[in-house]
Design an enzyme around this catalytic site. Structure first.
Site, short mmCIF file in Angstrom:
data_model
loop_
_atom_site.label_atom_id
_atom_site.label_comp_id
_atom_site.label_asym_id
_atom_site.label_seq_id
_atom_site.Cartn_x
_atom_site.Cartn_y
_atom_site.Cartn_z
N HIS A 192 -8.21 -4.85 -0.54
CA HIS A 192 -6.95 -4.16 -0.23
C HIS A 192 -6.08 -5.01 0.70
CE1 HIS A 192 -4.49 -0.60 -0.38
NE2 HIS A 192 -4.38 -0.57 0.93
N ASP A 223 -10.34 -4.13 -4.70
CA ASP A 223 -9.70 -3.16 -3.80
C ASP A 223 -10.36 -1.80 -3.97
OD1 ASP A 223 -8.04 -1.42 -2.46
OD2 ASP A 223 -6.18 -2.34 -3.17
N SER A 236 0.83 -1.20 0.00
CA SER A 236 0.00 0.00 0.00
C SER A 236 0.87 1.26 0.00
CB SER A 236 -0.96 -0.08 1.20
OG SER A 236 -1.97 0.87 1.10
C1 MLT Z 1 -1.42 5.85 -0.10
O1 MLT Z 1 -1.80 6.82 0.53
O2 MLT Z 1 -0.25 5.59 -0.35
C2 MLT Z 1 -2.51 4.99 -0.62
O3 MLT Z 1 -3.70 5.70 -0.66
C3 MLT Z 1 -2.67 3.75 0.16
C4 MLT Z 1 -2.83 3.97 1.62
O4 MLT Z 1 -1.84 4.08 2.31
O5 MLT Z 1 -3.97 4.00 2.12
#
Ligand code: MLT
Length: 210
Positions: A187, A156, A106
């Protein structure tokens, strides 16, 4: 103290200290401990380097600032890339390790993608779990032959597979060898992520990845 090692981090030497290390990059709200078990499942004997993101969002560590979910402060991304890349280079000298493969989830996958697009020599390759393009316009960069695995979740809601496909295209256009898998999940990570990442790493780990 070496200023460039200013992150809070964990370094695990592993049973094979000369093996290709993994650079573990956690998701929003994680820390340096989060991905150690995942790293061990994917690379059981390799050194693991695991920094904690320095940006706090409502107390939750991240690797760069965002303006909203999926909307990044790109100036901050660029600054944080330099900081993280300098940290990795300093850690390589401190621990005598070769260039690592990033294993990011992520937000951690997104900073790894940004490092690939700005300081590609710092990483030997990357496993990007639930990643998206960190820049609206990717800078031109030489990623010739750099192996990258992207794994997305079909359902996701935070990072839909199309946003990962955009990243895959940006990396491929710059010469990277990209494999993009889409799993029937969301996710969150699944056992299939571990299975694919392990097999991919096994297939791509060779000395030419220096
Ligand atoms: C981010 O902010 O890098 C993406 O939206 C994924 C997350 O960290 O939620």
């Amino acid at each position: 103290m070496d200023e460039t090692l200013s992150y809070i981090y964990r370094f695990e030497k592993g049973a094979e200290p000369n093996a290709r290390p993994l650079l573990l990059l956690h998701g929003t709200g994680g820390d340096e401990n989060d991905l150690i078990p995942l790293g061990r499942m994917i690379a059981p004997t390799a050194p693991l380097l695991s920094p904690r993101g320095k940006v706090l969002e409502n107390g939750m560590p991240r690797f760069f600032r965002r303006l909203a979910e999926g909307v990044f402060d790109e100036e901050d991304v660029r600054r944080r890339v330099q900081e993280l890349a300098d940290f990795v280079e300093a850690a390589r000298v401190r621990y005598g390790i070769v260039a690592p493969i990033a294993l990011g989830y992520s937000n951690g996958a997104n900073i790894a993608a940004a490092v690939l697009l700005m300081r590609p020599q710092v990483l030997a390759g990357a496993i990007l779990l639930r990643a998206m393009a960190p820049f609206s316009q990717a800078p031109p960069v030489d990623l010739a032959g750099k192996p990258i695995l992207i794994v997305s979740g079909q359902r996701d809601p935070i990072i839909p597979p199309e946003r990962a496909a955009q990243l895959a295209t940006q990396l491929q256009c710059n010469g990277a060898i990209v494999e993009h898998r889409v799993l029937p999940t969301g996710h969150e990570l699944s056992q299939a992520d571990v299975t694919f990442a392990r097999a991919w790493l096994h297939a791509h780990e060779h000395p030419a990845m220096q």
